[in-house]
Scaffold this motif. Structure first.
Motif, PDB file in Angstrom:
ATOM      1  N   LYS A  22       0.813  -1.209   0.000  1.00  0.00           N
ATOM      2  CA  LYS A  22       0.000   0.000   0.000  1.00  0.00           C
ATOM      3  C   LYS A  22       0.853   1.267   0.000  1.00  0.00           C
ATOM      4  O   LYS A  22       1.893   1.342   0.631  1.00  0.00           O
ATOM      5  CB  LYS A  22      -0.937   0.007   1.198  1.00  0.00           C
ATOM      6  CG  LYS A  22      -2.012  -1.045   1.114  1.00  0.00           C
ATOM      7  CD  LYS A  22      -2.960  -0.888   2.281  1.00  0.00           C
ATOM      8  CE  LYS A  22      -4.065  -1.915   2.228  1.00  0.00           C
ATOM      9  NZ  LYS A  22      -4.999  -1.719   3.353  1.00  0.00           N
ATOM     10  N   VAL A  23       0.336   2.272  -0.712  1.00  0.00           N
ATOM     11  CA  VAL A  23       1.005   3.558  -0.850  1.00  0.00           C
ATOM     12  C   VAL A  23       0.583   4.473   0.295  1.00  0.00           C
ATOM     13  O   VAL A  23      -0.606   4.601   0.603  1.00  0.00           O
ATOM     14  CB  VAL A  23       0.651   4.208  -2.209  1.00  0.00           C
ATOM     15  CG1 VAL A  23       1.278   5.581  -2.326  1.00  0.00           C
ATOM     16  CG2 VAL A  23       1.087   3.304  -3.359  1.00  0.00           C
ATOM     17  N   ASN A  24       1.562   5.117   0.891  1.00  0.00           N
ATOM     18  CA  ASN A  24       1.303   6.078   1.959  1.00  0.00           C
ATOM     19  C   ASN A  24       1.330   7.508   1.434  1.00  0.00           C
ATOM     20  O   ASN A  24       0.553   8.353   1.871  1.00  0.00           O
ATOM     21  CB  ASN A  24       2.334   5.906   3.076  1.00  0.00           C
ATOM     22  CG  ASN A  24       1.949   6.614   4.343  1.00  0.00           C
ATOM     23  OD1 ASN A  24       0.808   6.535   4.762  1.00  0.00           O
ATOM     24  ND2 ASN A  24       2.899   7.301   4.947  1.00  0.00           N
ATOM     25  N   ALA A  25       2.241   7.782   0.472  1.00  0.00           N
ATOM     26  CA  ALA A  25       2.368   9.126  -0.098  1.00  0.00           C
ATOM     27  C   ALA A  25       2.996   9.025  -1.484  1.00  0.00           C
ATOM     28  O   ALA A  25       3.702   8.066  -1.790  1.00  0.00           O
ATOM     29  CB  ALA A  25       3.235  10.007   0.796  1.00  0.00           C
ATOM     30  N   PHE A  49       5.789   3.900   0.567  1.00  0.00           N
ATOM     31  CA  PHE A  49       4.873   2.816   0.899  1.00  0.00           C
ATOM     32  C   PHE A  49       4.669   2.734   2.406  1.00  0.00           C
ATOM     33  O   PHE A  49       5.488   3.220   3.191  1.00  0.00           O
ATOM     34  CB  PHE A  49       5.427   1.491   0.349  1.00  0.00           C
ATOM     35  CG  PHE A  49       5.453   1.466  -1.151  1.00  0.00           C
ATOM     36  CD1 PHE A  49       4.364   1.025  -1.869  1.00  0.00           C
ATOM     37  CD2 PHE A  49       6.568   1.922  -1.838  1.00  0.00           C
ATOM     38  CE1 PHE A  49       4.380   1.020  -3.251  1.00  0.00           C
ATOM     39  CE2 PHE A  49       6.597   1.915  -3.226  1.00  0.00           C
ATOM     40  CZ  PHE A  49       5.495   1.472  -3.936  1.00  0.00           C
ATOM     41  N   GLN A  50       3.589   2.091   2.811  1.00  0.00           N
ATOM     42  CA  GLN A  50       3.256   2.008   4.231  1.00  0.00           C
ATOM     43  C   GLN A  50       4.282   1.216   5.028  1.00  0.00           C
ATOM     44  O   GLN A  50       4.383   1.380   6.242  1.00  0.00           O
ATOM     45  CB  GLN A  50       1.849   1.431   4.421  1.00  0.00           C
ATOM     46  CG  GLN A  50       0.779   2.421   4.010  1.00  0.00           C
ATOM     47  CD  GLN A  50      -0.628   1.913   4.245  1.00  0.00           C
ATOM     48  OE1 GLN A  50      -0.847   0.787   4.654  1.00  0.00           O
ATOM     49  NE2 GLN A  50      -1.610   2.760   3.963  1.00  0.00           N
ATOM     50  N   VAL A  56      -2.831   9.801  -3.795  1.00  0.00           N
ATOM     51  CA  VAL A  56      -2.986   8.427  -3.340  1.00  0.00           C
ATOM     52  C   VAL A  56      -4.473   8.098  -3.303  1.00  0.00           C
ATOM     53  O   VAL A  56      -5.285   8.873  -2.800  1.00  0.00           O
ATOM     54  CB  VAL A  56      -2.366   8.244  -1.936  1.00  0.00           C
ATOM     55  CG1 VAL A  56      -2.572   6.817  -1.430  1.00  0.00           C
ATOM     56  CG2 VAL A  56      -0.883   8.600  -1.957  1.00  0.00           C
ATOM     57  N   GLY A  62      -4.902   3.345  -0.139  1.00  0.00           N
ATOM     58  CA  GLY A  62      -3.509   3.168  -0.510  1.00  0.00           C
ATOM     59  C   GLY A  62      -3.244   2.085  -1.539  1.00  0.00           C
ATOM     60  O   GLY A  62      -2.111   1.673  -1.743  1.00  0.00           O
ATOM     61  N   TYR A  63      -4.295   1.629  -2.233  1.00  0.00           N
ATOM     62  CA  TYR A  63      -4.137   0.549  -3.211  1.00  0.00           C
ATOM     63  C   TYR A  63      -3.613   1.027  -4.555  1.00  0.00           C
ATOM     64  O   TYR A  63      -3.432   0.238  -5.476  1.00  0.00           O
ATOM     65  CB  TYR A  63      -5.458  -0.196  -3.407  1.00  0.00           C
ATOM     66  CG  TYR A  63      -5.835  -1.007  -2.200  1.00  0.00           C
ATOM     67  CD1 TYR A  63      -5.232  -2.229  -1.944  1.00  0.00           C
ATOM     68  CD2 TYR A  63      -6.780  -0.535  -1.297  1.00  0.00           C
ATOM     69  CE1 TYR A  63      -5.563  -2.971  -0.828  1.00  0.00           C
ATOM     70  CE2 TYR A  63      -7.118  -1.273  -0.173  1.00  0.00           C
ATOM     71  CZ  TYR A  63      -6.511  -2.489   0.055  1.00  0.00           C
ATOM     72  OH  TYR A  63      -6.840  -3.225   1.162  1.00  0.00           O
ATOM     73  N   ILE A 112      -2.458   4.936  -7.049  1.00  0.00           N
ATOM     74  CA  ILE A 112      -2.426   6.386  -7.198  1.00  0.00           C
ATOM     75  C   ILE A 112      -3.233   6.746  -8.424  1.00  0.00           C
ATOM     76  O   ILE A 112      -3.472   5.899  -9.293  1.00  0.00           O
ATOM     77  CB  ILE A 112      -0.978   6.917  -7.333  1.00  0.00           C
ATOM     78  CG1 ILE A 112      -0.317   6.356  -8.592  1.00  0.00           C
ATOM     79  CG2 ILE A 112      -0.165   6.602  -6.081  1.00  0.00           C
ATOM     80  CD1 ILE A 112       1.003   6.997  -8.952  1.00  0.00           C
ATOM     81  N   CYS A 138      -0.849  -0.134  -6.678  1.00  0.00           N
ATOM     82  CA  CYS A 138       0.246  -0.094  -5.719  1.00  0.00           C
ATOM     83  C   CYS A 138       1.319  -1.135  -6.031  1.00  0.00           C
ATOM     84  O   CYS A 138       2.514  -0.845  -5.924  1.00  0.00           O
ATOM     85  CB  CYS A 138      -0.277  -0.263  -4.293  1.00  0.00           C
ATOM     86  SG  CYS A 138      -1.206  -1.781  -3.982  1.00  0.00           S
TER      87      CYS A 138
END
Length: 82
Positions: free
Chosen positions: A4-7, A20-21, A55, A59-60, A62, A72
């Protein structure tokens, strides 16, 4: 497993810095997608669109709009460690 993407942060020359997370950071180059997928061409021709990357909820992935997005796992597996 999902990474998962955090930013996500736009960089020069159609590159992204993806955080990523799990704490990993990767650089992802959009340029190869311009010839492969027609909707991505707008990222190089529409002023300011590339910088609007965000995002997706959860977070799956962008996205830039309803037509242009990336998953992601694509970003994780094809990005280069930053």
């Amino acid at each position: 497993m999902f990474y998962k993407v955090n930013a996500v942060h736009p960089l020069p020359d159609l590159n992204l810095l993806v955080v990523f997370q799990n704490g990993e950071q990767k650089r992802y180059n959009i340029n190869p997608l311009l010839d492969k997928w027609e909707p991505f061409q707008a990222l190089s021709t529409t002023v300011g669109l590339f910088e609007q990357v965000k995002v997706d909820i959860g977070g799956y992935g962008i996205s830039w709009n309803d037509e242009i997005d990336l998953a992601c796992n694509e970003l994780y597996h094809n990005g280069i460690s930053a």
